[in-house]
Design an enzyme around this catalytic site. Structure first.
Site, PDB file in Angstrom:
ATOM      1  N   CYS A 172      -0.997   4.348  10.927  1.00  0.00           N
ATOM      2  CA  CYS A 172      -0.749   5.643  11.577  1.00  0.00           C
ATOM      3  C   CYS A 172      -1.947   6.017  12.451  1.00  0.00           C
ATOM      4  O   CYS A 172      -2.370   7.171  12.489  1.00  0.00           O
ATOM      5  CB  CYS A 172      -0.450   6.725  10.542  1.00  0.00           C
ATOM      6  SG  CYS A 172      -1.698   6.886   9.252  1.00  0.00           S
TER       7      CYS A 172
ATOM      8  N   ASP B   8      -5.506  -4.136  -6.555  1.00  0.00           N
ATOM      9  CA  ASP B   8      -6.018  -4.384  -5.213  1.00  0.00           C
ATOM     10  C   ASP B   8      -5.019  -5.270  -4.472  1.00  0.00           C
ATOM     11  O   ASP B   8      -4.716  -6.384  -4.910  1.00  0.00           O
ATOM     12  CB  ASP B   8      -7.383  -5.083  -5.302  1.00  0.00           C
ATOM     13  CG  ASP B   8      -8.073  -5.164  -3.953  1.00  0.00           C
ATOM     14  OD1 ASP B   8      -7.410  -5.584  -2.974  1.00  0.00           O
ATOM     15  OD2 ASP B   8      -9.258  -4.813  -3.875  1.00  0.00           O
TER      16      ASP B   8
ATOM     17  N   ASP C  62       1.772  -1.088   4.881  1.00  0.00           N
ATOM     18  CA  ASP C  62       1.418   0.155   5.569  1.00  0.00           C
ATOM     19  C   ASP C  62      -0.050   0.412   5.244  1.00  0.00           C
ATOM     20  O   ASP C  62      -0.375   1.133   4.305  1.00  0.00           O
ATOM     21  CB  ASP C  62       2.318   1.295   5.098  1.00  0.00           C
ATOM     22  CG  ASP C  62       2.113   2.563   5.902  1.00  0.00           C
ATOM     23  OD1 ASP C  62       2.046   2.469   7.139  1.00  0.00           O
ATOM     24  OD2 ASP C  62       2.012   3.647   5.291  1.00  0.00           O
TER      25      ASP C  62
ATOM     26  N   CYS D 182       0.888  -1.184   0.000  1.00  0.00           N
ATOM     27  CA  CYS D 182       0.000   0.000   0.000  1.00  0.00           C
ATOM     28  C   CYS D 182       0.915   1.220   0.000  1.00  0.00           C
ATOM     29  O   CYS D 182       1.092   1.865   1.027  1.00  0.00           O
ATOM     30  CB  CYS D 182      -0.919  -0.003   1.210  1.00  0.00           C
ATOM     31  SG  CYS D 182      -1.790  -1.572   1.478  1.00  0.00           S
TER      32      CYS D 182
ATOM     33  N   GLU E 274      -0.449   0.528  -5.472  1.00  0.00           N
ATOM     34  CA  GLU E 274      -1.462   1.451  -4.969  1.00  0.00           C
ATOM     35  C   GLU E 274      -2.734   1.296  -5.796  1.00  0.00           C
ATOM     36  O   GLU E 274      -2.688   1.389  -7.028  1.00  0.00           O
ATOM     37  CB  GLU E 274      -0.975   2.895  -5.034  1.00  0.00           C
ATOM     38  CG  GLU E 274      -1.997   3.917  -4.589  1.00  0.00           C
ATOM     39  CD  GLU E 274      -2.512   3.693  -3.169  1.00  0.00           C
ATOM     40  OE1 GLU E 274      -3.740   3.768  -2.964  1.00  0.00           O
ATOM     41  OE2 GLU E 274      -1.685   3.437  -2.273  1.00  0.00           O
TER      42      GLU E 274
ATOM     43  N   ALA F  72       1.433   4.378  -1.716  1.00  0.00           N
ATOM     44  CA  ALA F  72       1.289   5.834  -1.837  1.00  0.00           C
ATOM     45  C   ALA F  72       1.256   6.501  -0.455  1.00  0.00           C
ATOM     46  O   ALA F  72       0.760   5.911   0.504  1.00  0.00           O
ATOM     47  CB  ALA F  72       0.013   6.170  -2.600  1.00  0.00           C
ATOM     48  N   PRO F  73       1.817   7.698  -0.342  1.00  0.00           N
ATOM     49  CA  PRO F  73       2.376   8.539  -1.402  1.00  0.00           C
ATOM     50  C   PRO F  73       3.817   8.226  -1.792  1.00  0.00           C
ATOM     51  O   PRO F  73       4.365   8.880  -2.665  1.00  0.00           O
ATOM     52  CB  PRO F  73       2.268   9.938  -0.822  1.00  0.00           C
ATOM     53  CG  PRO F  73       2.433   9.730   0.651  1.00  0.00           C
ATOM     54  CD  PRO F  73       1.744   8.418   0.951  1.00  0.00           C
TER      55      PRO F  73
END
Length: 373
Positions: free
Chosen positions: A305, A234, A252, A180, A203, A182-183
């Site tokens: 996060c 996906d 992430d 995963c 992504e 991005a960014p």
């Protein structure tokens, strides 16, 4: 069941002096929302940095519905730690930012400039080629503008976001998947740490996918073109189509980003909380896919996060319960080596959790490391 792959092809994104081969696989009737806001910075050039201290964060309106939800949940889960974290999260003006250097565009002048402005190295000198400088206060370097064909010298980030990369421990020649991506900050950090045999960055969201590709263009030299591939797929499908293909996988995961969700528009608050309830299932599926995609003896790092226990330790616990060939790896040594910079929740289970506090506003960041047998 997974959705049907309705088209499959390869296209190449080209900029001046740079090219990424992008494998595009369009998924019908299946998708998930990863459009989580990230750091947005001004586009000043390096020459404007000297003798300037740019303070971060503007006054924003707090979404009371989200804050009330956080107060109830995190008071129970974190106790007094939530009191200190709450104060930080509600005041973006006090947030700190790290400066990760780009080893492919090294500048002794930049390093000297950071040192003269009282920045210090986050990592020990013997930690390798990954370099990140941090400041004790909330001053902030301006960002460099993206210019096709030119490499940036540094990347601004929440320094705690380097923990998943440090936990992954990429070595030269490793086959790495950033599920995963991005960014793109963690992918850039991986390439600062080592030269993998290949790095696949994935992504699903098209807007963020383009953002990811631009980030990589800004930090990666042409010599790494053959090693880096950007997928628009996906992440839950990688375990099927790339089973056992990687030495190391970083997940992430999309999460209820505590920093940004607190400032959601009032009309979006209820929708955010509905999304929050569904995220653990998605995160578990992504982590399961990553474990299928890694080889036996390989490593998977899971990170978010958010402070939410349901999205952190509960996801890892669900995987450990259902996958007898997966073993949790300790991260105590990593946490101890950075305890002078980060505040860790002493009660975090099945991983390490960075909790922001005044003067050490890094995080939230949860990290867990798993090994597949």
């Amino acid at each position: 069941m997974f959705g049907v792959v309705c088209s499959r092809g390869t296209r190449c994104l080209k900029w001046i002096g740079f090219c990424i081969s992008v494998h595009v696989k369009t998924i019908a009737s299946f998708g998930y929302n990863t459009d989580v806001p990230d750091l947005k910075v001004s586009s000043n050039k390096l020459c404007t940095v000297q003798n300037k201290q740019v303070k971060s964060g503007q006054r924003k309106q707090v979404c009371k519905l989200v804050l009330d939800h956080f107060d109830k949940q995190y008071s129970e889960e974190l106790g007094q730690l939530w009191t200190t974290a709450r104060e930080v999260l509600l005041d973006p003006r006090c947030w700190q930012y790290g400066v990760m250097l780009n080893r492919f565009s090294e500048s002794s002048e930049l390093t000297q400039l950071l040192q003269t402005q009282d920045y210090s190295s986050l990592l020990p000198q013997d930690s390798g080629s990954l370099q990140c400088f941090v400041h004790q206060s909330h001053i902030r370097f301006p960002s460099q503008k993206h210019q096709p064909g030119q490499l940036k010298q540094y990347y601004l980030l929440n320094a705690a976001s380097l923990l998943p990369v440090l936990a992954l421990g990429v070595r030269d020649g490793d086959r790495v998947l950033d599920l995963c991506s991005a960014p793109g900050g963690k992918a850039v950090a991986v390439l600062q740490s080592a030269t993998p045999g290949l790095l696949h960055c994935n992504e699903l969201d098209c807007h963020r996918w383009k953002w990811l590709a631009e980030t990589l263009e800004s930090f990666i030299p042409q010599t790494l073109n053959d090693a880096v591939t950007v997928f628009n797929l996906d992440g839950r499908l990688f375990g099927q189509i790339e089973a056992g293909a990687y030495d190391k996988v970083l997940v992430d995961a999309p999460c209820s980003n505590d920093r940004s969700w607190l400032f959601a528009a009032p009309q979006q608050g209820a929708l955010r909380l509905q999304e929050r309830a569904k995220l653990p299932e998605l995160q578990t599926e992504l982590l399961s896919s990553a474990l299928a995609a890694v080889r036996r003896g390989g490593t998977v790092v899971y990170s978010t996060c958010t402070l939410s226990r349901a999205e952190n330790s509960a996801v890892v616990e669900r995987i450990l319960t259902s996958c007898p060939n997966v073993e949790l790896q300790g991260l105590g040594e990593l946490a101890r080596s950075l305890s002078h910079h980060f505040t860790f929740d002493p009660n975090s289970k099945l991983g390490i959790l960075v909790v922001p506090e005044k003067g050490r506003t890094w995080g939230p960041m949860f990290v867990a490391k798993l090994k597949k047998h």
